[in-house]
Design an enzyme around this catalytic site. Structure first.
Site, PDB file in Angstrom:
ATOM      1  CG  ASP A 226      -2.115  -1.081   1.232  1.00  7.69           C
ATOM      2  OD1 ASP A 226      -2.008  -1.799   0.111  1.00  7.69           O
ATOM      3  OD2 ASP A 226      -2.967  -0.983   2.036  1.00  7.69           O
TER       4      ASP A 226
ATOM      5  NE  ARG B 215     -19.040  -4.717 -22.149  1.00  5.75           N
ATOM      6  CZ  ARG B 215     -18.801  -6.318 -22.392  1.00  5.75           C
ATOM      7  NH1 ARG B 215     -17.542  -6.810 -22.394  1.00  5.75           N
ATOM      8  NH2 ARG B 215     -19.771  -7.090 -22.902  1.00  5.75           N
TER       9      ARG B 215
ATOM     10  CG  MET C 110      -5.456  -4.891  -2.670  1.00  6.10           C
ATOM     11  SD  MET C 110      -4.330  -6.229  -1.831  1.00  6.10           S
ATOM     12  CE  MET C 110      -5.248  -7.433  -1.668  1.00  6.10           C
TER      13      MET C 110
ATOM     14  CG  HIS D 230      -5.375 -11.457  -2.148  1.00  2.00           C
ATOM     15  ND1 HIS D 230      -6.575 -11.138  -1.951  1.00  2.00           N
ATOM     16  CD2 HIS D 230      -4.834 -11.079  -1.041  1.00  2.00           C
ATOM     17  CE1 HIS D 230      -7.017 -10.816  -0.667  1.00  2.00           C
ATOM     18  NE2 HIS D 230      -6.037 -10.628  -0.250  1.00  2.00           N
ATOM     19  CB  THR D 231      -3.339 -10.648  -9.137  1.00  2.00           C
ATOM     20  OG1 THR D 231      -4.261  -9.321  -9.359  1.00  2.00           O
ATOM     21  CG2 THR D 231      -4.425 -11.548  -9.453  1.00  2.00           C
ATOM     22  CD  GLN D 232      -3.952  -4.662  -6.758  1.00  2.00           C
ATOM     23  OE1 GLN D 232      -3.786  -3.529  -6.615  1.00  2.00           O
ATOM     24  NE2 GLN D 232      -4.931  -5.491  -6.184  1.00  2.00           N
TER      25      GLN D 232
HETATM   26  O1  F6P Z   1      -1.166  -5.637   3.089  1.00  2.00           O
HETATM   27  C1  F6P Z   1      -1.964  -4.495   2.962  1.00  2.00           C
HETATM   28  C2  F6P Z   1      -3.236  -5.342   2.049  1.00  2.00           C
HETATM   29  O2  F6P Z   1      -2.801  -5.878   0.749  1.00  2.00           O
HETATM   30  C3  F6P Z   1      -4.400  -4.129   1.827  1.00  2.00           C
HETATM   31  O3  F6P Z   1      -4.082  -3.305   0.601  1.00  2.00           O
HETATM   32  C4  F6P Z   1      -5.678  -4.825   1.894  1.00  2.00           C
HETATM   33  O4  F6P Z   1      -6.729  -4.118   2.195  1.00  2.00           O
HETATM   34  C5  F6P Z   1      -5.391  -6.277   2.860  1.00  2.00           C
HETATM   35  O5  F6P Z   1      -4.018  -6.076   2.893  1.00  2.00           O
HETATM   36  C6  F6P Z   1      -6.043  -7.401   2.490  1.00  2.00           C
HETATM   37  O6  F6P Z   1      -5.716  -8.157   3.290  1.00  2.00           O
HETATM   38  P1  F6P Z   1      -6.076  -9.687   3.322  1.00  2.00           P
HETATM   39  O7  F6P Z   1      -4.967 -10.352   2.695  1.00  2.00           O
HETATM   40  O8  F6P Z   1      -6.065 -10.200   4.755  1.00  2.00           O
HETATM   41  O9  F6P Z   1      -7.447 -10.106   2.468  1.00  2.00           O
END
Ligand code: F6P
Length: 341
Positions: free
Chosen positions: A126, A161, A168, A271-273
């Site tokens: 982040d 579109r 995130m 979570h791909t990021q």
């Molecule tokens: O580590 C920060 C972060 O990636 C945030 O951007 C996000 O809100 C959070 O973790 C997601 O957490 P989790 O993996 O527990 O879903």
């Protein structure tokens, strides 16, 4: 000595661990244990020995070989004392804690209130930690998001579109801002600035009026509408009291399509990021921070954190990391606004 990482995983964690182990053993002659799953490791004495051999080949690997969790040592009765006893039981004289606001917040408290010998390393995709100019993992996340935006661009254009891309960014919109700028987004929404859905639609309609029949809207998961203008959802909370986010992309999809009549699709990058191999930049930054952290251990700089200051790595007080979040300043958002609509 011991090393742990807590909170969400982050590309570059293994590079820090490798650097700590390599210099800690080769140069300083330490024996090193890696605690499993963040603060759960020293709370439950769950660890593994780390050696130069066991950390070979991990530099380009995403995730963390130590596992991670969002365990809060202060949500357990006598947590600090248990950690102290467990460190003693293994003759651990120093602990390197790699983490974001929660892990480092706990580290700062364990050092300040319980005198534990801790050195910190800042980590979060982040990029919102104080005390450092940038965190490793951010560059990788921005690369992943930018690539996705580029791909969404071509399909958006083919279908005329609106594409909403949720990235995130819980409290800060750094990933949205940088990937949006790099990917040529038409609207970028960040947590620092509550958005007006009517204004978002107006910008998209203006593009249509100018003959551009597709649009890309990048939204940080923590972005919120101006109070009372749009309904939002929040999920269950973790041990540090953070709600699970995600969902603003879908809400925007419905609102934009409903209000403008333009076909709209949402993509949540999620979570791909955070997954996959770190960029070269993140590998280098993470390695430099790991080396600085093990040097700080050698100098017994307890309560310090290795940080990027300009182009240099320096030591700052651990408490700086969590004193204030580093959010997107107005001036940087205004740069992005130049390209809206
Ligand atoms: O580590 C920060 C972060 O990636 C945030 O951007 C996000 O809100 C959070 O973790 C997601 O957490 P989790 O993996 O527990 O879903």
């Amino acid at each position: 000595m011991g090393v742990l990482n807590g909170g969400g995983d982050c590309p570059g964690l293994n590079a820090v661990i490798r650097a700590v182990v390599r210099k800690g053993i080769d140069r300083y002659g330490h024996a090193i244990v890696g605690y499993r799953d963040g603060w759960r490791g020293p709370l439950e004495n769950s660890f593994e020995d780390l050696t130069i051999e066991s950390t070979r080949g991990i530099l380009p690997r995403g995730g963390t070989i130590l596992g991670t969790s969002r365990t809060n040592p202060f949500s357990r009765e006598g947590g600090a004392e248990t950690i102290r006893d467990n460190l003693r039981s293994l003759n651990v004289d120093a602990l390197i804690a790699i983490g974001g606001e929660d892990t480092l917040g706990a580290a700062a408290k364990l050092h300040a209130d319980h005198d534990l010998p801790i050195v910190g390393v800042p980590k979060t995709i982040d990029n919102d930690l104080g005390g450092t100019d940038m965190t490793f993992g951010f560059d990788t996340a921005v690369h992943v998001a930018t690539q996705a935006i580029d791909r969404l661009h071509t399909t958006a254009e083919s279908h005329n579109r609106v594409m909403v891309v949720e990235v995130m960014g819980r409290h800060a919109g750094w990933i949205a801002l940088h990937s949006g700028l790099a990917g040529g987004a038409d609207v970028i929404l960040v947590p620092e600035r509550p958005f007006d859905i009517e204004e978002v639609c107006r910008l998209i309609q203006r593009r249509h009026a100018r003959g551009r029949f597709f649009s890309i809207v990048v939204v940080a998961e923590g972005a919120t509408p101006v109070e009372g203008t749009m309904e939002v959802m929040t999920g269950a909370e973790d041990e540090f009291g953070h709600a699970r986010l995600g969902g603003i992309g879908q809400r925007l999809e419905r609102e934009i399509e409903g209000r403008t009549g333009y076909e709209t699709r949402a993509t949540v990058l999620g979570h791909t990021q955070r997954g996959g191999t770190p960029t070269a930049f993140d590998r280098v930054l993470a390695t430099r921070l790991g080396v600085a952290a093990i040097d700080a251990v050698e100098e017994r700089r307890w309560g310090a954190m290795a940080a990027l200051k300009g182009a240099a790595i320096e030591l700052v007080p651990l408490s700086d990391a969590v004193a204030e979040l580093r959010t997107v300043p107005e001036s940087e958002y205004e740069v992005a606004e130049t390209f809206f609509g």
